[in-house]
Enzyme design. Structure first.
Site, short mmCIF file in Angstrom:
data_model
loop_
_atom_site.label_atom_id
_atom_site.label_comp_id
_atom_site.label_asym_id
_atom_site.label_seq_id
_atom_site.Cartn_x
_atom_site.Cartn_y
_atom_site.Cartn_z
N GLU A 1 32.39 -23.61 17.50
CA GLU A 1 31.47 -23.73 16.36
C GLU A 1 31.98 -24.75 15.35
OE1 GLU A 1 33.00 -21.01 17.38
OE2 GLU A 1 31.46 -19.84 18.41
N ASN B 1 33.81 -27.29 16.18
CA ASN B 1 33.58 -28.60 16.82
C ASN B 1 32.18 -29.10 16.50
OD1 ASN B 1 36.06 -28.20 18.08
ND2 ASN B 1 35.19 -27.60 20.05
N ARG C 1 44.64 -15.07 21.45
CA ARG C 1 43.69 -14.77 20.37
C ARG C 1 43.36 -13.29 20.26
NH1 ARG C 1 38.59 -18.24 22.67
NH2 ARG C 1 37.97 -18.13 20.50
N GLY D 1 24.94 -31.59 32.93
CA GLY D 1 26.17 -32.36 33.08
C GLY D 1 25.89 -33.81 33.41
N ASP E 1 29.71 -28.75 22.90
CA ASP E 1 29.60 -28.72 21.43
C ASP E 1 29.09 -30.06 20.90
OD1 ASP E 1 30.79 -26.22 21.75
OD2 ASP E 1 32.79 -27.06 21.52
#
Ligand code: KDG
Length: 331
Positions: free
Chosen positions: A44, A46, A114, A236, A268
């Site tokens: 987010e 980014n 994390r 992609g 992103d």
């Protein structure tokens, strides 16, 4: 009493976890990497940096520890022009870290540290109406719901609250299989789709959510039937397909890539490129989505050609020049 600075007006609000990222300076097994570069990362944030570089006002909301890594994240984002004045600092829980490993082929491996982070403790009670004041749009991803026991509920509450204040909402499923079980991911991500206006899955994520469908175009219709008025399906190296109410699916060619260096952050960058045009009310509806998809594909392509999750993102003038087929004057 110290007063918190008033947050500035925002085109886009993003909510999510930002971490310190450690990238080995050379390719090879992480275990033997002697030297690292330190930066920040987070889907987010980014997007927020990408938008800010493209001239939009972005506000990032997240929870960081009261530690030097939290300081680094907040100051890096502020240095990029992102409003962080509503970010929270949690004295009981740390800022997260993640490591990348470049093997010399394919996508980098990532290793997260994390669990139990400040961001993983995000809960619905933290979500505040002022997060959305003065803003037009909210962007969230499927990473936050995977982080903690109450983060999925918090994201749902934020999406609903933003909409009730008149914001539009985009949602990138950003499937991170290392963070949760497939079953929990599928159930939770599917439940969030009806709460967004613009859904941004990659083809692999679309297949994960709906099962394999015979035609790529069918994913757009199926997702649109769940609620979003527009869907951008990322293909992609084959570009993207846009699906919008009342229009035929819109295929957009890929932007050329000379050499893929690091795919992390490409989605992103795509989101930032897309939103930077999609939210431009000066463009008429007939050209807006196509232009947005073209900017999105160019941003995604640029992001794969440098190391780092956001560092090489272009500024508005550079993106415009590239989209117009121009070259940079470099010397
Ligand atoms: O999309 C890029 C992100 O994946 C990266 O910056 C780190 O947020 C991150 C994550 O959870 O993987």
């Amino acid at each position: 009493m110290t007063q918190k600075p008033q947050s500035v007006q925002a085109d886009v609000v993003t909510i999510g976890e930002s971490m310190v990222s450690m990238q080995p300076m050379a390719e090879g097994p992480l275990a033997y990497a002697p030297l690292f570069t330190k930066s920040i990362a987070g889907a987010e944030s980014n997007v927020a940096i990408g938008l800010s570089r493209l001239g939009l006002r972005a506000r990032w909301i997240g929870r960081l520890g009261v530690d030097p890594f939290g300081d680094l994240i907040q100051s890096t984002l502020a240095g990029e022009g992102v409003d962080t004045s509503l970010a929270e600092r949690d004295p009981q829980h740390p800022t997260a870290i993640y490591f990348k490993e470049f093997k010399g082929y394919g996508d980098p491996n990532v290793y997260y540290y994390r669990k139990g982070s400040a961001a993983s403790r995000l809960s619905p009670e933290h979500v505040k109406p002022e997060w959305f004041h003065g803003a037009r749009h909210l962007h969230v991803t499927g990473i936050t719901p995977a982080l903690g026991e109450r983060t999925a509920d918090a994201v749902a509450v934020a999406m609903k609250m933003a909409r009730s204040q008149g914001l539009t909402v985009s949602f990138d499923p950003n499937l991170r299989r290392k963070l949760w079980t497939e079953e929990a991911a599928r159930r939770t991500l599917l439940a969030l789709i009806p709460l967004c206006d613009l859904f941004l899955p990659g083809l692999e994520e679309a297949e994960f959510l709906l099962g394999e469908l015979p035609e790529e175009e069918q994913y757009g219709q199926r997702f649109r039937d769940m609620g979003p008025s527009a869907v951008a399906l990322k293909l992609g190296e084959r570009g993207a397909i846009g699906f919008e109410e009342g229009r035929a699916p819109l295929r957009v060619s890929p932007y050329p890539v000379a050499r893929v260096v690091d795919t992390v952050g490409a989605g992103d960058a795509f989101a930032a490129g897309l939103l930077s045009v999609y939210l431009n009310q000066a463009l008429t509806a007939d050209i807006r989505f196509e232009r947005a998809l073209q900017a999105a594909c160019a941003m995604g392509a640029i992001a794969t050609q440098y190391r780092g999750d956001w560092e090489g993102l272009p500024k508005r003038a550079e993106l415009d020049r590239l989209l117009a087929g121009g070259r940079d004057v470099t010397r």
